[in-house]
Design an enzyme around this catalytic site. Structure first.
Site, PDB file in Angstrom:
ATOM      1  N   HIS A 132     -43.845 -16.201 -55.118  1.00  0.00           N
ATOM      2  CA  HIS A 132     -42.698 -16.787 -55.814  1.00  0.00           C
ATOM      3  C   HIS A 132     -41.771 -15.741 -56.455  1.00  0.00           C
ATOM      4  O   HIS A 132     -41.325 -15.907 -57.591  1.00  0.00           O
ATOM      5  CB  HIS A 132     -43.164 -17.785 -56.873  1.00  0.00           C
ATOM      6  CG  HIS A 132     -43.827 -19.014 -56.304  1.00  0.00           C
ATOM      7  ND1 HIS A 132     -43.567 -19.502 -55.050  1.00  0.00           N
ATOM      8  CD2 HIS A 132     -44.759 -19.869 -56.831  1.00  0.00           C
ATOM      9  CE1 HIS A 132     -44.281 -20.596 -54.832  1.00  0.00           C
ATOM     10  NE2 HIS A 132     -45.022 -20.834 -55.890  1.00  0.00           N
ATOM     11  N   ASN A 160     -43.143 -18.858 -52.290  1.00  0.00           N
ATOM     12  CA  ASN A 160     -44.425 -18.723 -51.612  1.00  0.00           C
ATOM     13  C   ASN A 160     -44.791 -17.244 -51.414  1.00  0.00           C
ATOM     14  O   ASN A 160     -44.207 -16.373 -52.033  1.00  0.00           O
ATOM     15  CB  ASN A 160     -44.478 -19.507 -50.312  1.00  0.00           C
ATOM     16  CG  ASN A 160     -45.860 -20.121 -50.106  1.00  0.00           C
ATOM     17  OD1 ASN A 160     -46.862 -19.425 -50.155  1.00  0.00           O
ATOM     18  ND2 ASN A 160     -45.905 -21.424 -49.904  1.00  0.00           N
ATOM     19  N   ARG A 161     -45.763 -16.986 -50.564  1.00  0.00           N
ATOM     20  CA  ARG A 161     -46.396 -15.656 -50.551  1.00  0.00           C
ATOM     21  C   ARG A 161     -45.863 -14.719 -49.477  1.00  0.00           C
ATOM     22  O   ARG A 161     -45.500 -15.169 -48.386  1.00  0.00           O
ATOM     23  CB  ARG A 161     -47.916 -15.819 -50.351  1.00  0.00           C
ATOM     24  CG  ARG A 161     -48.567 -16.485 -51.534  1.00  0.00           C
ATOM     25  CD  ARG A 161     -50.020 -16.824 -51.309  1.00  0.00           C
ATOM     26  NE  ARG A 161     -50.598 -17.383 -52.539  1.00  0.00           N
ATOM     27  CZ  ARG A 161     -50.453 -18.653 -52.922  1.00  0.00           C
ATOM     28  NH1 ARG A 161     -49.775 -19.504 -52.171  1.00  0.00           N
ATOM     29  NH2 ARG A 161     -50.970 -19.073 -54.058  1.00  0.00           N
ATOM     30  N   HIS A 208     -39.956 -25.935 -58.064  1.00  0.00           N
ATOM     31  CA  HIS A 208     -41.401 -26.095 -58.254  1.00  0.00           C
ATOM     32  C   HIS A 208     -41.735 -27.244 -59.213  1.00  0.00           C
ATOM     33  O   HIS A 208     -42.642 -27.123 -60.053  1.00  0.00           O
ATOM     34  CB  HIS A 208     -41.990 -24.774 -58.748  1.00  0.00           C
ATOM     35  CG  HIS A 208     -43.396 -24.522 -58.320  1.00  0.00           C
ATOM     36  ND1 HIS A 208     -44.452 -25.311 -58.729  1.00  0.00           N
ATOM     37  CD2 HIS A 208     -43.931 -23.584 -57.506  1.00  0.00           C
ATOM     38  CE1 HIS A 208     -45.568 -24.842 -58.198  1.00  0.00           C
ATOM     39  NE2 HIS A 208     -45.288 -23.794 -57.445  1.00  0.00           N
ATOM     40  N   GLN A 229     -44.438 -27.076 -48.863  1.00  0.00           N
ATOM     41  CA  GLN A 229     -45.718 -26.737 -49.479  1.00  0.00           C
ATOM     42  C   GLN A 229     -46.139 -27.936 -50.318  1.00  0.00           C
ATOM     43  O   GLN A 229     -45.434 -28.345 -51.244  1.00  0.00           O
ATOM     44  CB  GLN A 229     -45.581 -25.497 -50.373  1.00  0.00           C
ATOM     45  CG  GLN A 229     -46.891 -25.014 -50.983  1.00  0.00           C
ATOM     46  CD  GLN A 229     -47.670 -24.055 -50.092  1.00  0.00           C
ATOM     47  OE1 GLN A 229     -47.212 -23.699 -48.998  1.00  0.00           O
ATOM     48  NE2 GLN A 229     -48.848 -23.640 -50.516  1.00  0.00           N
ATOM     49  N   GLU A 285     -42.737 -28.523 -52.279  1.00  0.00           N
ATOM     50  CA  GLU A 285     -41.780 -27.413 -52.290  1.00  0.00           C
ATOM     51  C   GLU A 285     -41.181 -27.265 -50.891  1.00  0.00           C
ATOM     52  O   GLU A 285     -41.843 -26.761 -49.985  1.00  0.00           O
ATOM     53  CB  GLU A 285     -42.491 -26.123 -52.705  1.00  0.00           C
ATOM     54  CG  GLU A 285     -43.184 -26.208 -54.053  1.00  0.00           C
ATOM     55  CD  GLU A 285     -44.334 -25.219 -54.192  1.00  0.00           C
ATOM     56  OE1 GLU A 285     -44.113 -24.013 -54.039  1.00  0.00           O
ATOM     57  OE2 GLU A 285     -45.473 -25.665 -54.428  1.00  0.00           O
ATOM     58  N   TYR A 341     -43.410 -30.484 -60.692  1.00  0.00           N
ATOM     59  CA  TYR A 341     -44.690 -31.194 -60.523  1.00  0.00           C
ATOM     60  C   TYR A 341     -44.397 -32.663 -60.803  1.00  0.00           C
ATOM     61  O   TYR A 341     -43.925 -33.011 -61.894  1.00  0.00           O
ATOM     62  CB  TYR A 341     -45.718 -30.726 -61.549  1.00  0.00           C
ATOM     63  CG  TYR A 341     -46.322 -29.364 -61.312  1.00  0.00           C
ATOM     64  CD1 TYR A 341     -45.538 -28.215 -61.352  1.00  0.00           C
ATOM     65  CD2 TYR A 341     -47.692 -29.217 -61.107  1.00  0.00           C
ATOM     66  CE1 TYR A 341     -46.109 -26.962 -61.178  1.00  0.00           C
ATOM     67  CE2 TYR A 341     -48.269 -27.966 -60.933  1.00  0.00           C
ATOM     68  CZ  TYR A 341     -47.465 -26.846 -60.967  1.00  0.00           C
ATOM     69  OH  TYR A 341     -48.021 -25.603 -60.805  1.00  0.00           O
TER      70      TYR A 341
HETATM   71  C1  GLA Z   1     -47.620 -22.521 -55.476  1.00  0.00           C
HETATM   72  C2  GLA Z   1     -48.761 -21.850 -54.829  1.00  0.00           C
HETATM   73  C3  GLA Z   1     -50.028 -22.186 -55.533  1.00  0.00           C
HETATM   74  C4  GLA Z   1     -49.929 -21.901 -57.005  1.00  0.00           C
HETATM   75  C5  GLA Z   1     -48.757 -22.617 -57.568  1.00  0.00           C
HETATM   76  C6  GLA Z   1     -48.577 -22.300 -59.028  1.00  0.00           C
HETATM   77  O1  GLA Z   1     -47.509 -23.829 -55.134  1.00  0.00           O
HETATM   78  O2  GLA Z   1     -48.868 -22.137 -53.471  1.00  0.00           O
HETATM   79  O3  GLA Z   1     -51.086 -21.456 -54.975  1.00  0.00           O
HETATM   80  O4  GLA Z   1     -49.776 -20.521 -57.222  1.00  0.00           O
HETATM   81  O5  GLA Z   1     -47.595 -22.278 -56.863  1.00  0.00           O
HETATM   82  O6  GLA Z   1     -49.744 -22.457 -59.753  1.00  0.00           O
END
Ligand code: GLA
Length: 400
Positions: free
Chosen positions: A160, A134-135, A234, A336, A364, A236
């Site tokens: 990330h 995350n950020r 991560h 997340q 996540e 999907y």
């Molecule tokens: C995370 C972020 C999203 C995006 C995805 C990858 O989940 O929170 O904003 O960047 O990764 O696309």
């Protein structure tokens, strides 16, 4: 120590002492296999006693050969994982009729992950994420009076792990078995200064495919300098295995009464807002698509899990089309929930499937975004002599 305990998250060991355990393609072409009953499989294969298999997964840009490991359990469920980014490539799980289907997005070989289209979109599909998932606002944080600048790769922020995170590294991989099932142990040494992070961080991630159709991911790390850490995966998911091109009909439950409010760059403001009466309220099951239009850009937020200390429920998902269910448990304080908002059809995955908007969702398990700059959030700083340890488990079932 206390700060870590306050965090409710990092399990900490000092040499010799256990101090604290839990403080604080779908689109793949292979649709044909049908699940064996565990009893039938038992008499023939005893998969958990046999080793995972491995095969070439093609070559990365610099010519390194990537490997693909296949973990199989007693009922015929399978997980394939590559040592490139420790990526979960496929996960075959039975539907309500016992038919196996792939419940994660991914690619047929490593070039799907290293090629220009993937690198441009940068969707982190299936990868292990670090050093800080995350950020981090402006890619800056201060530890013990020293300010660090880490790689900025998402507007003004670090996402990330920065420009070249663990999602682009070859991990050392060792297939094995445990009493729970077949395993893949991945190790990576993130050197002092990599992407600007302090300390040599030695990481071990163990994937286990258990006989009760669970994929367990166990993360351990130690450092020689204090460093923020937030490891996650991560993947999907699309539980329908290609029946539905998007995940909007999947019903999601998140046992979280609050979420972290974010600014326009998806950085938390510090406010933990009650979900009640908002489209973020997943305390009871809701189809993802039901209220998504009310959330600008779609869901891409961190929920504050109610669970507290130790292993707790993090999410439950049900796909009416296939009858598959997924239960996520973790010891982490947040999750997340990202609904594949940036997937735009530019990527073709397994068997040529186009990954369009909302083609998959991510759950996540993690610490809250930008924790290094939010003193009120649970602590994410790992110090020398401590051990970071966290486990998240994705358990699959069916509802008939
Ligand atoms: C995370 C972020 C999203 C995006 C995805 C990858 O989940 O929170 O904003 O960047 O990764 O696309």
């Amino acid at each position: 120590m206390n700060s870590l305990c306050r965090s409710g998250v990092l399990a900490v060991t000092l040499p010799g002492f256990f101090l604290l355990a839990a403080c604080g393609s779908n689109q793949s072409a292979d649709t044909s296999t049908t699940a064996k009953s565990p009893a039938a499989a038992d008499s023939t294969t005893k998969t958990s006693a046999t080793m995972p298999t491995s095969a070439s997964f093609g070559k990365t840009a610099d010519g390194t050969e990537a490997q693909l490991f296949t973990l199989t359990n007693a009922s015929g469920a399978k997980a394939t994982i590559t040592n490139y980014a420790g990526t979960l490539v496929s996960l075959m799980m039975p539907d309500k009729d016992g038919k196996m289907g792939d419940v994660v997005l991914g690619f047929d070989d490593v070039t799907g992950y290293t090629g220009p289209a993937f690198r441009k979109a940068n969707p982190y599909i299936g990868a292990l994420i670090g050093r800080y998932g995350n950020r981090i606002k402006n890619g800056k944080f201060t530890i013990d009076g020293k300010t660090y600048q880490v790689g900025v790769n998402n507007g003004p922020n670090s996402l990330h792990g920065g420009k070249v995170g663990y999602d682009q590294k070859i991990w050392d991989a060792q297939p094995g078995t445990s009493p729970e099932g077949q395993t893949l142990t991945l190790k990576y040494l993130s050197k002092d200064g990599e992407e600007g992070y302090p300390g040599n961080l030695q990481i071990t991630v163990v994937y286990t495919l258990t006989d009760n159709n669970a994929l367990k991911i166990d993360y351990t790390a130690t450092t020689d300098k204090a460093t923020p850490i937030n490891l996650t995966n991560h993947a999907y998911f699309n539980l329908s295995h290609g029946v539905s091109k998007d995940i909007l009909a999947h019903e999601v439950t998140l046992p979280a009464d609050r979420y972290t409010v974010v600014d326009a760059n998806l950085i938390p403001t510090g406010e933990l807002k009650p979900v009640k009466g908002t489209p973020f309220d997943f305390t009871t099951p809701h189809a993802i698509g039901k209220r998504i239009a009310q959330v600008a850009g779609g869901y891409d937020h961190n929920w504050v899990l109610n669970g507290g200390e130790g292993q707790h429920s993090a999410a439950t998902v049900y796909d009416p089309a296939s009858g598959r269910t997924m239960e996520v448990t973790t010891d982490q304080p947040g999750i997340q929930f990202y609904t594949g908002n940036f997937l735009d059809g530019s990527l073709k995955g397994k068997g040529g499937t186009v990954y369009g908007k909302h083609g998959g969702f991510c759950l996540e398990t993690q610490h809250f975004p930008d924790s290094p700059n939010q003193p009120k959030f649970p602590n994410t700083v790992l110090k020398p002599g401590e051990t970071y340890h966290t486990t998240s488990t994705y358990t699959f079932g069916v509802r008939k």
